[in-house]
Design a protein around this motif. Structure first.
Motif, PDB file in Angstrom:
ATOM      1  N   GLN A 286      26.710  18.304 -52.042  1.00 40.09           N
ATOM      2  CA  GLN A 286      25.309  18.427 -51.608  1.00 40.09           C
ATOM      3  C   GLN A 286      24.577  19.588 -52.285  1.00 40.09           C
ATOM      4  O   GLN A 286      23.481  19.943 -51.852  1.00 40.09           O
ATOM      5  CB  GLN A 286      25.265  18.634 -50.083  1.00 40.09           C
ATOM      6  N   SER A 355      19.982  22.844 -42.632  1.00 40.12           N
ATOM      7  CA  SER A 355      19.563  21.607 -43.302  1.00 40.12           C
ATOM      8  C   SER A 355      20.633  21.107 -44.264  1.00 40.12           C
ATOM      9  O   SER A 355      20.823  19.892 -44.427  1.00 40.12           O
ATOM     10  CB  SER A 355      18.241  21.826 -44.042  1.00 40.12           C
ATOM     11  N   LYS A 359      23.344  17.418 -43.912  1.00 42.22           N
ATOM     12  CA  LYS A 359      23.564  16.393 -44.925  1.00 42.22           C
ATOM     13  C   LYS A 359      25.034  15.975 -45.036  1.00 42.22           C
ATOM     14  O   LYS A 359      25.352  15.002 -45.713  1.00 42.22           O
ATOM     15  CB  LYS A 359      23.086  16.884 -46.294  1.00 42.22           C
TER      16      LYS A 359
END
Length: 360
Positions: A286, A355, A359
């Protein structure tokens, strides 16, 4: 720039079959017949006679089989230290770790705790160890973590996941016998190998980069590409190259640091118990915003070897869970400074970290 005179592993033996030289290495280090060598062996080898029958036991030497199913914990180290003290008449002549990164870190930590008072959690941090460790040997049976060469023993404690980083942590002797890695399962081979690859990317792209670290990092990265991306190697060639990639990758962070992937992975490990190698992979997948070229190459390696990463491991976490992971991650100042520079707190806010976790 501040300068640090880091110690390194003082003796290294390399080559297929070199494990058979262990008896010759240990004999001169025996203090006396009542001071045993303690062999800490990954319990996956409990029934593996090919390895256990070659351990050179003599006098009061002991094998202790240690579970590596979970990340190493400070309480696990404390319990093993107590077990060793109770079973031995004198301080051991040495601690020999035979296994993967977990066993390497446990062996390093125990060798320190046998000569330093208190609990293992008291030494999580940088340069807190006062007394020299007992003689200790690392024999890796999987390649990638770099734990065989690093000056840290990474442990999960009651309040944090953080290494015992000290000048007394590195092994006195390492045996690099790639034949010991021949039976590693494919997924584990990939995840642990990617730990090495991520070491290289984070070191080479970090603000702490210097020629010392760069030289080792570039060689490790080259070897990782050869093993995971380019051409077809024989199994023996791949095992030897990955073992040396692990060594060079570990050396690349001795004089620099790791970065975003490791900082976030520590949070996953502390809260969810995610093993280090796979945790790094889940996180790194990510991080194109921070390591665009490195992540693209990682995805190509993942596709080439048909690796499917776990999805949604953070999907059901509460706000409190996220807060715990964020706190663990943000406590690793040197990692963030290496990754993002001295003003990293302006970039990597708690909201930003949350955040990213969402993911995964």
């Amino acid at each position: 720039m501040s300068y640090k005179n880091f110690p390194m592993v003082s003796n290294v033996m390399f080559g297929r079959g070199s494990f058979n030289q262990l008896e010759d290495i240990l004999a001169p280090k025996r203090i006396n017949t009542k001071a045993p060598f303690i062999f800490l062996v990954d319990d996956v080898f409990r029934s593996n006679v090919w390895i256990t029958s070659r351990i050179p036991l003599a006098y009061d030497d002991r094998i202790i089989f240690v579970s590596a199913k979970e990340e190493p914990k400070t309480e696990q180290v404390d319990a093993l230290v107590e077990e060793i003290i109770l079973m031995t008449k004198e301080r051991p002549s040495g601690i020999i770790g035979i296994g993967g990164g977990t066993i390497m870190d446990i062996a390093k930590a125990i060798s320190i705790m046998l000569t330093n008072k208190g609990d293992a959690k008291d030494y999580q941090g940088w340069d807190l160890v006062k007394n020299e460790a007992v003689f200790h040997v690392g024999i890796p049976t999987i390649s990638g973590t770099g734990a065989e060469v690093s000056r840290t023993a990474v442990l999960t404690g009651p309040d944090k996941k953080l290494g015992i980083n000290s000048d007394f942590t590195p092994f006195d002797q390492v045996i690099l016998d790639s034949e010991l890695t021949k039976d590693v399962p494919k997924d584990q081979w990939f995840y642990t190998g990617m730990d090495c690859y991520i070491h290289c990317i984070e070191s080479l792209k970090g603000t702490y980069i210097n020629t010392f670290s760069e030289t080792f990092g570039e060689m490790a990265l080259k070897l990782c590409k050869e093993v995971f991306l380019e051409g077809e190697l024989s199994s023996e060639e791949a095992q030897e190259k990955l073992m040396m990639a692990s060594w060079h990758g570990g050396m690349s962070i001795v004089y620099s640091q790791v970065g975003v992937a490791h900082a976030l992975s520590y949070g996953l490990s502390y809260l969810l118990g995610t093993k280090h190698g796979i945790g790094n992979c889940i996180v790194f997948d990510q991080l194109e915003e921070f390591y665009p070229e490195g992540v693209r190459m990682f995805k190509a390696m993942k596709e080439k070897h048909n690796i499917k990463l776990p999805q949604g491991i953070c999907a059901d976490l509460s706000d409190r869970d996220f807060d715990i992971m964020i706190k663990i991650s943000l406590s690793l100042d040197p990692l963030w400074e290496n990754a993002l520079g001295p003003d990293w707190k302006k970039i990597m806010t708690p909201e930003k970290i949350k955040s990213l976790y969402q993911k995964m």
